[in-house]
Motif scaffolding. Structure first.
Motif, PDB file in Angstrom:
ATOM      1  N   ARG A  87      41.758  34.094  41.633  1.00  0.00           N
ATOM      2  CA  ARG A  87      41.704  34.421  40.204  1.00  0.00           C
ATOM      3  C   ARG A  87      43.110  34.686  39.654  1.00  0.00           C
ATOM      4  O   ARG A  87      43.439  34.252  38.551  1.00  0.00           O
ATOM      5  CB  ARG A  87      40.798  35.632  39.946  1.00  0.00           C
ATOM      6  N   TYR A  88      43.939  35.385  40.429  1.00  0.00           N
ATOM      7  CA  TYR A  88      45.298  35.678  39.971  1.00  0.00           C
ATOM      8  C   TYR A  88      46.076  34.387  39.711  1.00  0.00           C
ATOM      9  O   TYR A  88      46.691  34.214  38.658  1.00  0.00           O
ATOM     10  CB  TYR A  88      46.070  36.551  40.981  1.00  0.00           C
ATOM     11  N   PHE A  89      46.055  33.482  40.671  1.00  0.00           N
ATOM     12  CA  PHE A  89      46.850  32.259  40.533  1.00  0.00           C
ATOM     13  C   PHE A  89      46.328  31.338  39.436  1.00  0.00           C
ATOM     14  O   PHE A  89      47.031  30.437  38.989  1.00  0.00           O
ATOM     15  CB  PHE A  89      46.975  31.522  41.873  1.00  0.00           C
ATOM     16  N   GLN A  90      45.099  31.586  38.967  1.00  0.00           N
ATOM     17  CA  GLN A  90      44.575  30.844  37.822  1.00  0.00           C
ATOM     18  C   GLN A  90      44.869  31.570  36.504  1.00  0.00           C
ATOM     19  O   GLN A  90      44.478  31.113  35.436  1.00  0.00           O
ATOM     20  CB  GLN A  90      43.060  30.641  37.960  1.00  0.00           C
ATOM     21  N   GLY A  91      45.540  32.731  36.594  1.00  0.00           N
ATOM     22  CA  GLY A  91      45.839  33.502  35.404  1.00  0.00           C
ATOM     23  C   GLY A  91      44.646  34.287  34.892  1.00  0.00           C
ATOM     24  O   GLY A  91      44.621  34.724  33.738  1.00  0.00           O
ATOM     25  N   LYS A  92      43.643  34.497  35.746  1.00  0.00           N
ATOM     26  CA  LYS A  92      42.400  35.167  35.337  1.00  0.00           C
ATOM     27  C   LYS A  92      42.315  36.613  35.819  1.00  0.00           C
ATOM     28  O   LYS A  92      41.352  37.296  35.507  1.00  0.00           O
ATOM     29  CB  LYS A  92      41.190  34.411  35.893  1.00  0.00           C
ATOM     30  N   GLU A  93      43.283  37.056  36.606  1.00  0.00           N
ATOM     31  CA  GLU A  93      43.246  38.419  37.141  1.00  0.00           C
ATOM     32  C   GLU A  93      44.543  39.118  36.768  1.00  0.00           C
ATOM     33  O   GLU A  93      45.626  38.686  37.160  1.00  0.00           O
ATOM     34  CB  GLU A  93      43.096  38.386  38.663  1.00  0.00           C
ATOM     35  N   ASN A  94      44.451  40.181  36.000  1.00  0.00           N
ATOM     36  CA  ASN A  94      45.603  40.969  35.612  1.00  0.00           C
ATOM     37  C   ASN A  94      45.933  41.911  36.772  1.00  0.00           C
ATOM     38  O   ASN A  94      45.103  42.737  37.153  1.00  0.00           O
ATOM     39  CB  ASN A  94      45.281  41.756  34.336  1.00  0.00           C
ATOM     40  N   ILE A  95      47.121  41.769  37.329  1.00  0.00           N
ATOM     41  CA  ILE A  95      47.491  42.533  38.523  1.00  0.00           C
ATOM     42  C   ILE A  95      47.463  44.037  38.260  1.00  0.00           C
ATOM     43  O   ILE A  95      46.915  44.798  39.049  1.00  0.00           O
ATOM     44  CB  ILE A  95      48.883  42.106  39.049  1.00  0.00           C
ATOM     45  N   ALA A  96      48.044  44.476  37.148  1.00  0.00           N
ATOM     46  CA  ALA A  96      48.073  45.912  36.855  1.00  0.00           C
ATOM     47  C   ALA A  96      46.653  46.478  36.759  1.00  0.00           C
ATOM     48  O   ALA A  96      46.366  47.561  37.296  1.00  0.00           O
ATOM     49  CB  ALA A  96      48.851  46.176  35.570  1.00  0.00           C
ATOM     50  N   MET A  97      45.754  45.759  36.114  1.00  0.00           N
ATOM     51  CA  MET A  97      44.362  46.217  35.995  1.00  0.00           C
ATOM     52  C   MET A  97      43.670  46.186  37.360  1.00  0.00           C
ATOM     53  O   MET A  97      42.889  47.084  37.692  1.00  0.00           O
ATOM     54  CB  MET A  97      43.588  45.345  35.001  1.00  0.00           C
ATOM     55  N   ALA A  98      43.943  45.152  38.143  1.00  0.00           N
ATOM     56  CA  ALA A  98      43.322  45.046  39.471  1.00  0.00           C
ATOM     57  C   ALA A  98      43.783  46.192  40.372  1.00  0.00           C
ATOM     58  O   ALA A  98      42.996  46.720  41.156  1.00  0.00           O
ATOM     59  CB  ALA A  98      43.647  43.695  40.104  1.00  0.00           C
ATOM     60  N   ILE A  99      45.054  46.597  40.239  1.00  0.00           N
ATOM     61  CA  ILE A  99      45.559  47.735  41.011  1.00  0.00           C
ATOM     62  C   ILE A  99      44.869  49.015  40.525  1.00  0.00           C
ATOM     63  O   ILE A  99      44.406  49.816  41.337  1.00  0.00           O
ATOM     64  CB  ILE A  99      47.097  47.836  40.902  1.00  0.00           C
ATOM     65  N   ALA A 100      44.788  49.185  39.217  1.00  0.00           N
ATOM     66  CA  ALA A 100      44.151  50.381  38.658  1.00  0.00           C
ATOM     67  C   ALA A 100      42.690  50.481  39.087  1.00  0.00           C
ATOM     68  O   ALA A 100      42.185  51.577  39.344  1.00  0.00           O
ATOM     69  CB  ALA A 100      44.262  50.368  37.130  1.00  0.00           C
TER      70      ALA A 100
END
Length: 140
Positions: A87-100
């Motif tokens: 999802r991240y590499f497709q631009g569909k996962e926000n890293i900061a939100m996923a960490i939170a």
């Protein structure tokens, strides 16, 4: 959308790392950032260590190995399932939100790793093109 096997996950990740490493814009910027990282993907039982290349050979600005037996120490460690990486590499996962939300667990110099995100944004479109052409079951 899931990977068919750990082998397929590794194959896809090797391709995306190569895209970033050899891209004439992303590659040199990632190398110059000098941020060794370790990514663990528990659902497929894999871990990869990525660092900057000391010298650029064959257009490769990065060096990675699918083992923890490497000659460098990671500054940042991230643990996530393979679907989050996809999802991240497709631009569909926000890293900061996923960490939170604890979908990505981190340790080390996370601020330095987050600084790399703007550099890697161009990979999203290239990754999606690769998936559409070679791995359509992974497109989200």
């Amino acid at each position: 959308m899931s990977f068919k096997s750990p082998a397929e996950f590794r194959e896809v990740m090797d391709k995306v790392f190569t895209i970033m490493s050899t891209d004439p814009d992303m590659g040199p910027k990632l190398r110059d950032a000098e941020t060794p990282q370790r990514f663990e993907f528990p659902d497929v039982d894999l871990a990869v260590n990525i660092t900057y290349a000391d010298t650029v050979e064959d257009g490769q600005n990065l060096h990675w190995e699918w083992t923890d037996d490497v000659a460098w120490e990671p500054e940042v460690e991230m643990t996530m399932d393979s679907d989050i990486a996809n999802r991240y590499f497709q631009g569909k996962e926000n890293i900061a939100m996923a960490i939170a939300r604890r979908r990505i667990k981190t340790s080390g110099n996370v601020k330095k790793a987050l600084a790399l995100i703007p550099i890697t944004k161009p990979v999203y479109a290239q990754y999606r093109q690769m998936l559409e052409a070679e791995y359509p079951h992974l497109v989200e």
